[in-house]
Scaffold this active site. Structure first.
Site, PDB file in Angstrom:
ATOM      1  N   GLY A 189       0.799  -1.223   0.000  1.00 26.63           N
ATOM      2  CA  GLY A 189       0.000   0.000   0.000  1.00 26.63           C
ATOM      3  C   GLY A 189       0.829   1.269   0.000  1.00 26.63           C
ATOM      4  N   SER A 190       0.622   2.161  -0.970  1.00 29.75           N
ATOM      5  CA  SER A 190       1.510   3.307  -1.092  1.00 29.75           C
ATOM      6  C   SER A 190       1.024   4.262  -2.173  1.00 29.75           C
ATOM      7  CB  SER A 190       2.924   2.810  -1.418  1.00 29.75           C
ATOM      8  OG  SER A 190       2.855   1.788  -2.391  1.00 29.75           O
TER       9      SER A 190
END
EC number: 4.1.1.65
Length: 232
Positions: A189-190
């Site tokens: 996640g980013s």
């Protein structure tokens, strides 16, 4: 060249994911020994881990001047912003396109446009939700400044998110990469920020779904105005 039905569902996995899949699989075996329903939950998480580290082939547009998305995800921000100081791109605002990646997106990152990597700069920071505007300045990040063949420059910044705890960039200063070539990966996640060269208009809209290495972000040689769009 034909495409098999199996290949549309089963994608190759990036080597970075092998140890994590092995860890998930080992935990799953233990869960089966404790209680079978827990084991099946572990199976689901192991499959998800494999899916997270998938590294599919992409068909990158080859027309001169096109910039493509560096990440799978959704355009979350589209606005003028001063690029990170460590990239050496100046203190004037550039058009920033932010692509938010959820834990279900492919997280292998690709270069938006061919050029020479003039700067690679890592900066530690916080782990705020990557969809927030202040994540660009406060979160852990790794940025690259890229010099285009005509001398213009743009920036691309990997930003850690709420769950992400490791930014990987295997590209070094001085390297020359092609459009769509893999340069890094962020775990769990980013977000990716792209700073367009001055005078280049974005050809995407907020909320648009992006495919790394394929979706066109901008045209370095074109004069088409910035696009607008709405959810249908």
């Amino acid at each position: 060249m034909s495409v098999s039905m199996l290949s549309t569902f089963v994608k190759p996995m990036h080597p970075e994911g092998r140890k994590f899949v092995a860890i998930f699989a080992g935990i799953t075996l233990v869960l089966f020994l404790i209680w079978e329903p827990l084991g099946w939950i572990g199976v689901g998480l192991t499959v998800w881990c494999y899916y997270f580290f998938r590294d599919p082939e992409r068909v990158t547009p080859t027309r001169e001047g096109l910039m493509v998305s560096p990440a799978d995800g959704v355009v979350s921000l589209l606005e003028p912003a001063v690029p990170p100081a460590e990239l050496g791109l100046g203190d004037e605002p550039m058009t920033r396109i932010s692509v938010f990646m959820s834990v279900f997106n492919c997280h292998v990152n690709r270069l938006p446009a061919a050029g020479r990597i003039s700067k690679v700069a890592y900066r530690p920071g916080k782990f705020l939700n990557a969809s927030l505007d202040k994540a660009s300045s406060d979160n852990e990040r790794n940025g690259m400044a890229v010099v285009l063949p005509d001398g213009r420059q743009y920036g691309v910044v990997q930003i850690a998110g709420l769950v992400a705890r490791r930014i990987l960039c295997w590209t070094k200063e001085g390297q020359t990469l092609m459009t769509g070539e893999r340069f890094g990966l962020i775990r769990f996640g980013s977000r990716l920020d792209i700073y367009l060269p001055n005078g280049v208009e974005p050809l995407v809209c907020i909320g648009q779904t992006m495919i790394a290495g394929e979706t066109v972000l901008a045209d370095l040689e074109g004069s088409e105005p910035a696009r607008s769009g709405g959810v249908r």
